[in-house]
Motif scaffolding. Structure first.
Motif, PDB file in Angstrom:
ATOM      1  N   ALA A  68      -4.714  -1.522 -47.306  1.00 29.34           N
ATOM      2  CA  ALA A  68      -4.816  -1.457 -48.778  1.00 29.34           C
ATOM      3  C   ALA A  68      -5.206  -2.777 -49.365  1.00 29.34           C
ATOM      4  O   ALA A  68      -5.348  -3.994 -48.609  1.00 29.34           O
ATOM      5  N   PRO A  69      -6.673  -3.059 -50.210  1.00 23.52           N
ATOM      6  CA  PRO A  69      -7.182  -3.873 -50.561  1.00 23.52           C
ATOM      7  C   PRO A  69      -5.982  -4.683 -51.543  1.00 23.52           C
ATOM      8  O   PRO A  69      -5.225  -3.874 -51.777  1.00 23.52           O
ATOM      9  N   GLU A  70      -6.482  -5.641 -52.136  1.00 21.20           N
ATOM     10  CA  GLU A  70      -5.208  -6.504 -52.923  1.00 21.20           C
ATOM     11  C   GLU A  70      -6.181  -6.925 -53.874  1.00 21.20           C
ATOM     12  O   GLU A  70      -7.195  -7.439 -53.631  1.00 21.20           O
ATOM     13  N   VAL A  71      -5.366  -7.288 -55.479  1.00 21.76           N
ATOM     14  CA  VAL A  71      -5.955  -7.616 -56.271  1.00 21.76           C
ATOM     15  C   VAL A  71      -5.761  -9.125 -56.792  1.00 21.76           C
ATOM     16  O   VAL A  71      -4.603 -10.000 -56.451  1.00 21.76           O
ATOM     17  N   ARG A  72      -7.274  -9.927 -56.339  1.00 19.09           N
ATOM     18  CA  ARG A  72      -7.248 -11.454 -56.284  1.00 19.09           C
ATOM     19  C   ARG A  72      -7.204 -12.023 -58.005  1.00 19.09           C
ATOM     20  O   ARG A  72      -6.335 -12.668 -58.214  1.00 19.09           O
ATOM     21  N   ASP A  73      -7.470 -10.671 -59.037  1.00 21.90           N
ATOM     22  CA  ASP A  73      -8.088 -11.765 -60.761  1.00 21.90           C
ATOM     23  C   ASP A  73      -8.105 -10.538 -61.316  1.00 21.90           C
ATOM     24  O   ASP A  73      -8.643  -9.482 -60.288  1.00 21.90           O
ATOM     25  N   PHE A  74      -7.720 -10.289 -62.432  1.00 19.59           N
ATOM     26  CA  PHE A  74      -8.257  -9.962 -63.719  1.00 19.59           C
ATOM     27  C   PHE A  74      -9.299 -10.302 -64.043  1.00 19.59           C
ATOM     28  O   PHE A  74      -8.873 -11.081 -64.570  1.00 19.59           O
ATOM     29  N   ILE A  75     -10.198 -10.166 -64.008  1.00 23.95           N
ATOM     30  CA  ILE A  75     -11.195 -10.037 -64.528  1.00 23.95           C
ATOM     31  C   ILE A  75     -11.705 -10.911 -65.962  1.00 23.95           C
ATOM     32  O   ILE A  75     -11.417 -11.408 -67.406  1.00 23.95           O
TER      33      ILE A  75
END
Length: 204
Positions: A68-75
């Protein structure tokens, strides 16, 4: 050194390597290779290491597990940065794509085709909804033959700054009433509305 068949090993590079890692490219798919390393010290070249045998992936090995993709940052209120695994396959007809599903929907929609991996910013997301992302693999160019990977959990664009799940606080205003207070929602959702529910607990 490398070898695609039994017999003499051929040198991969004529220049000495100063690091302890090297990517050996231009290998044939579905082929077994033997690898050895020759060390050079102040006393000269030493013996080769023991042999490592590995086989490159063939088309018949696909699909591999797709993470699964991972969340790197909330822009911001509508944008997140995803970290996608970098997967390289043996044939150009094999590729990955990114799919998206909004909370409450039952079907996935194609968001980005031919993903190479790495970081990717996804914008235009509603701060009032939850979002799901997954990678899908195509063994050939026919989209109907997609193999779906693992989905992300539910994502909100500002979930690091939202106190939605924190319990309210209470102050007694009489023998039969309380004033409840809660922190409210993120600034990304100024139109959020609230409902208060309660139930009577059994006496201990």
């Amino acid at each position: 050194k490398k070898s695609s068949q039994e017999g003499a090993l051929q040198r991969y590079t004529a220049e000495p390597l100063g690091e302890t890692a090297a990517e050996v490219r231009s290998l044939e798919s579905g082929t077994k290779y033997a690898f050895e390393v020759h060390a050079r010290t102040a006393e000269g070249w030493r013996l080769y290491t023991d042999t490592l045998e590995e086989a490159t992936m063939a088309l018949s090995d696909f699909p591999l597990p797709i993470l699964a993709p991972e969340v790197r940052d909330f822009i911001d209120c509508t944008t997140v940065r995803l970290s996608l695994p970098t997967l390289r396959y043996c044939d150009r007809s094999t590729h990955l794509a990114l799919e998206y599903r909004r909370g409450g929907a039952t079907s996935w929609e194609l968001m980005r085709a031919h993903i190479l991996g790495g970081d990717l910013e996804v914008g235009g997301l509603s701060p009032y909804a939850v979002h799901y992302f997954r990678l899908v693999g195509f063994e050939h160019s026919v989209e109907a033959e997609a193999t779906a990977g693992t989905s992300t959990p539910a994502i909100m664009t500002d979930m690091l700054h939202s106190p939605l799940l924190l319990p309210p606080t209470a102050r007694a205003t009489s023998s039969a009433s309380y004033t409840l207070r809660w922190q409210g929602d993120s600034p990304c959702r100024p139109e959020a509305k609230w409902r208060v529910v309660y139930r009577r607990m059994d006496h201990s």
